[in-house]
Motif scaffolding. Structure first.
Motif, short mmCIF file in Angstrom:
data_model
loop_
_atom_site.label_atom_id
_atom_site.label_comp_id
_atom_site.label_asym_id
_atom_site.label_seq_id
_atom_site.Cartn_x
_atom_site.Cartn_y
_atom_site.Cartn_z
N MET A 1 0.83 -1.21 0.00
CA MET A 1 0.00 0.00 0.00
C MET A 1 0.87 1.25 0.00
O MET A 1 1.72 1.42 0.87
CB MET A 1 -0.85 0.04 1.27
N THR A 2 0.65 2.13 -0.94
CA THR A 2 1.39 3.38 -0.94
C THR A 2 0.65 4.40 -0.08
O THR A 2 -0.51 4.20 0.29
CB THR A 2 1.51 3.94 -2.37
N ARG A 4 -0.47 7.11 -1.01
CA ARG A 4 -1.63 7.58 -1.76
C ARG A 4 -2.80 6.62 -1.61
O ARG A 4 -3.95 7.04 -1.45
CB ARG A 4 -1.22 7.71 -3.23
N ASP A 5 -2.51 5.31 -1.62
CA ASP A 5 -3.57 4.32 -1.41
C ASP A 5 -4.22 4.51 -0.05
O ASP A 5 -5.44 4.47 0.07
CB ASP A 5 -3.00 2.89 -1.47
N GLU A 8 -6.41 7.47 -0.10
CA GLU A 8 -7.64 7.22 -0.86
C GLU A 8 -8.62 6.36 -0.07
O GLU A 8 -9.81 6.66 -0.02
CB GLU A 8 -7.29 6.52 -2.18
N GLU A 9 -8.08 5.32 0.56
CA GLU A 9 -8.95 4.46 1.38
C GLU A 9 -9.59 5.28 2.50
O GLU A 9 -10.77 5.12 2.81
CB GLU A 9 -8.14 3.31 2.00
N TRP A 12 -12.40 7.36 1.11
CA TRP A 12 -13.61 6.57 0.86
C TRP A 12 -14.32 6.23 2.15
O TRP A 12 -15.55 6.33 2.23
CB TRP A 12 -13.25 5.27 0.12
N GLY A 16 -17.86 7.86 3.17
CA GLY A 16 -18.94 6.88 3.14
C GLY A 16 -19.98 7.13 4.22
O GLY A 16 -21.14 6.75 4.07
N GLU A 314 -15.66 -6.50 6.36
CA GLU A 314 -14.77 -5.85 5.39
C GLU A 314 -13.30 -6.11 5.76
O GLU A 314 -12.47 -6.40 4.89
CB GLU A 314 -15.04 -4.34 5.38
N ARG A 318 -10.57 -7.94 3.48
CA ARG A 318 -9.28 -7.34 3.12
C ARG A 318 -8.13 -8.27 3.49
O ARG A 318 -7.17 -8.41 2.74
CB ARG A 318 -9.11 -5.98 3.82
N ALA A 323 -4.34 -8.41 2.74
CA ALA A 323 -3.90 -7.32 3.61
C ALA A 323 -3.17 -7.90 4.81
O ALA A 323 -3.62 -8.85 5.42
CB ALA A 323 -5.10 -6.50 4.07
N ARG A 326 -0.36 -4.73 9.31
CA ARG A 326 0.06 -3.34 9.24
C ARG A 326 -0.85 -2.55 8.30
O ARG A 326 -1.21 -1.41 8.59
CB ARG A 326 1.50 -3.30 8.72
N ASP A 327 -1.24 -3.16 7.17
CA ASP A 327 -2.11 -2.46 6.22
C ASP A 327 -3.42 -2.06 6.89
O ASP A 327 -3.92 -0.95 6.70
CB ASP A 327 -2.44 -3.38 5.03
N ILE A 328 -3.96 -2.99 7.67
CA ILE A 328 -5.23 -2.72 8.34
C ILE A 328 -5.06 -1.66 9.42
O ILE A 328 -5.83 -0.69 9.49
CB ILE A 328 -5.80 -4.01 8.97
N GLN A 331 -4.54 1.77 8.02
CA GLN A 331 -5.76 2.33 7.45
C GLN A 331 -6.67 2.94 8.54
O GLN A 331 -7.13 4.07 8.40
CB GLN A 331 -6.53 1.24 6.70
#
Ligand SMILES: Nc1ncnc2c1ncn2[C@@H]1O[C@H](COP(=O)(O)OP(=O)(O)OP(=O)(O)O)[C@@H](O)[C@H]1O
Ligand SMILES: [Mg+2]
Lengths: 407, 236
Positions: A1-2, A4-5, A8-9, A12, A16, A314, A318, A323, A326-328, A331
């Motif tokens: 995941m950058t 920017r990702d 963006e997440e 969203w 939402g 969700e 992921r 995922a 760390r990604d989670i 985020q």
């Protein structure tokens, strides 16, 4: 995941559920806003007290009656309440303190002052000609009180611009007119130049009369409430303090300076005392506002925990598609930090607006410093991290299968 | 190449332990299309989670392409999932407020594929799964069940995994749509993907080359007689 990702997440996720995101942010907006506004009021008060102390004149040593009380000694009130300092003491200081550039004894009390149908409650300050030199007073129109006025107990008065505005109308020239203080008629002989000041301690709302006149006709005794001594230089300040102390101790037949019935303070002492007081005041205001910030932070945590629960499936998905923990956690942490950061940004604007409103309607000066803005940004990011950490960690630790099975 | 050796799985909840898999041993060659059948509660989903590196067995050994997966930590399993495995879940599990395209490209984000490449690959996967281009920008919760299932299939194959696992992919679909979806799996199988499909239904399982029948956590039968008759839905 950058990065920017992640952003963006975050976008969203927050967009939402706009209403919820906005309400959660509101907690931080109000928290940061009130901290900014309260610190602005506190620092404004500090600034104006400092400038009014400084505008009282430079290299100033002040002698007031009453015992030394440590921190909190007569910042503004309390002066002249004890009657242990007399005109004779003042005359002795004038005669014997050689390092003094100018000495002005003062007798200051509040009276009702009237003039042709208008009246105001103001400070009447009995003093001498040297006052202008000691306190940097300039005359706008007419003359100041002279030594002859003092000798002859003249019923003459010099008024400050605010008092002039209250009694005679804004911008008028009252020289030659009369005012009435305690049923004594005084002739106005001058108006001073505005020093500028704040509502509760305005140096322009004042009436000066000869000290002898004040003692005889207004107070009815020969006490003085302050003796202000201007030193020849700042180096001479401490020796002047010592000289005055020993002179007055001798005159009052005392030996122990700690039990003296008068207090000798330099301007630096007063400034130091005043800033401890205003610092405490600022801290108090800021900590009250800080509580609302804490409540806002708990709101963030609450929302994030709810979000994590709601989005359990969700999160499971992921993780199932690759995922890592760390990604989670990044985020969810980013969601919390974005909420507090955006909230902090609007909070600073809100705080600034409140400060403007306070200064224009309540007449208090306010100061928004870069440091309080920077601090707020730091604090709001920190709140995001602190209160977002636990929910994010909880999300990251969900087992993918349990999360996918969650209903 | 999947090799399971004496795999068991025991769930323990509130001091009550339940052995769901009781010693499973079999292997799946690359390029096979295998159906796993069995009654409800027989452990099919549990087995699929282990094969898909979503979970680890209580005992036994699982070799995926020769590497032992049974003892890996969670994040290591995640790395295997994002490179080698695509899942199609029974309940679709799409992100509801996201577009079809974003749903299909999500695995590429975690796999570290550059942003520019993702949309292209997601579009190809969606077309391959049989979804029309006009639906790509729809929100996933505005789709029909069959369309959602195809988005889920596209998502499973977007990072070109060697192994695709599908848990009752036709359970929520009518038989016609179901057949179209199964045809898609057959097509993917011919393109070289290994496919493991879980189902209750015999007709669905018939689409595979091999049927493993599970009962009470043990393999009851392993039938390879379907190898010859797999072409029935070729042009679906
Ligand atoms: N996380 C869990 N904790 C406890 N028990 C579980 C868990 N997951 C599954 N089980 C139990 O394991 C058994 C097998 O479950 P599994 O989901 O593998 O069955 P299945 O064959 O897929 O059934 P179905 O066809 O109904 O989907 C069931 O009895 C279930 O209750
Ligand atoms: Mg199942």
């Amino acid at each position: 995941m950058t990065t920017r990702d992640i952003l963006e997440e975050t976008y969203w996720a927050l967009s939402g559920n706009k209403v919820r995101s906005a309400l959660t942010m509101l907690g931080i907006v109000i928290g940061i806003g009130s901290v900014i506004a309260m610190v602005a009021v506190g620092q404004g008060a500090q600034g104006s007290i400092q400038s009014s102390i400084e505008s009282a004149g430079s290299n100033l040593v002040t002698v007031v009656p009453g015992a030394q009380r440590g921190v909190g000694v007569s910042v503004s009130g309390g002066r002249g309440t004890a009657t242990t300092l007399t005109q004779a003491d003042a005359d002795a200081i004038i005669a014997q303190i050689t390092d003094a550039r100018a000495v002005s004894p003062e007798l200051s009390r509040r009276y009702q002052v009237t003039s042709k149908g208008t009246n105001t409650n103001t400070t009447v300050n009995g003093t001498v000609a040297a006052y202008t030199d000691v306190h940097n007073i300039q005359i706008d129109s007419g003359v100041f009180i002279s030594d002859d006025n003092v000798k002859s107990l003249a019923k003459v008065a010099v008024i400050g611009p605010t008092t002039r505005d209250d009694l005679f109308g804004v911008g008028s020239d009252p020289v030659g007119q009369t005012i009435k203080i305690n049923s004594n008629i005084f002739k106005v002989i001058g108006v001073t130049v505005a020093k500028g000041g704040t509502g509760f301690n305005n140096p322009d709302d004042i009436v000066y009369v000869p000290i002898s006149t004040a003692q005889r006709f207004l107070a009815g005794d020969t006490y003085v409430s302050t003796v202000s001594v201007a030193a020849v230089s700042s180096d001479a300040m401490s020796s002047i303090k010592d000289q005055i102390t020993s002179l007055l101790l001798t005159r009052h037949k005392m030996s122990d300076p700690t039990t003296a019935d008068f207090t000798v303070q330099s301007q630096a002492d007063i400034l130091a005392t005043a800033s401890t007081v205003t610092n405490t005041f600022t801290m108090l205001l800021a900590s009250i506002a800080g509580i609302s910030l804490l409540v806002g932070g708990i709101g963030i945590m609450n929302m994030m925990l709810t979000t994590v629960t709601e989005r359990t499936r969700e999160i499971g998905l992921r993780k199932a598609i690759g995922a890592e923990r760390r990604d989670i956690s990044v985020q969810f942490l980013m969601e919390a930090i974005s909420l507090t950061f955006i909230g902090g940004f609007f909070g600073i604007i809100l705080g600034w607006l409140i400060a403007q409103i306070i200064s224009s309607f309540a007449g208090l000066s306010t100061t928004i410093s870069i440091s309080s803005v920077a601090l707020s940004f730091g604090v709001s990011a920190a709140i995001g991290i602190v209160f977002g950490y636990y929910p994010a960690r909880r999300a990251a630790r969900l087992s993918p299968i349990e999360a996918l099975r969650y209903e | 190449m999947i090799e399971l050796k004496n795999i068991t799985k025991t769930y323990t909840n509130n001091n009550l332990s339940l052995q769901v898999l009781k010693g499973i041993t079999f292997s799946i060659e690359d390029g096979e299309f295998v159906a796993i059948m069995g009654p409800s509660g027989s452990g099919k989903s549990t087995l699929m989670h282990i094969i898909g590196a979503l979970d680890t067995p209580t005992s036994g050994q699982y070799l995926l392409d020769g590497h032992d997966v049974s003892t890996l930590a969670e994040d290591e399993l995640a790395r295997i999932r994002k490179t080698k495995i695509g899942f199609v879940f029974q309940a679709f599990n799409l992100l509801p407020r996201a577009t079809v395209l974003r749903n299909a490209s999500l695995p590429l984000m975690y796999a570290g594929v550059p942003k520019e490449e993702r949309d292209d690959r997601a579009k190809k996967a969606l077309l391959a799964a049989g979804l029309l281009e006009s639906h790509f920008m729809h929100l996933s919760n505005q789709l029909s069940g069959g369309q959602m299932q195809r988005v889920a299939i596209a998502r499973a194959l977007v990072n070109n995994p060697s192994l695709i696992l599908a848990d009752e992919p036709t359970g929520n679909l009518d038989s016609k749509t179901g057949n179209v979806v199964l045809g898609t799996f057959q097509k993917l199988n011919r393109e070289g993907h290994t496919i493991v499909l879980i189902t209750h239904e015999r007709d669905v399982a018939e689409h595979a080359q091999r049927i493993i029948f599970l009962r009470d956590g043990v393999i009851e039968s392993d039938d390879r007689s379907h190898v010859q008759r797999k072409q029935s839905y070729d042009n679906a």
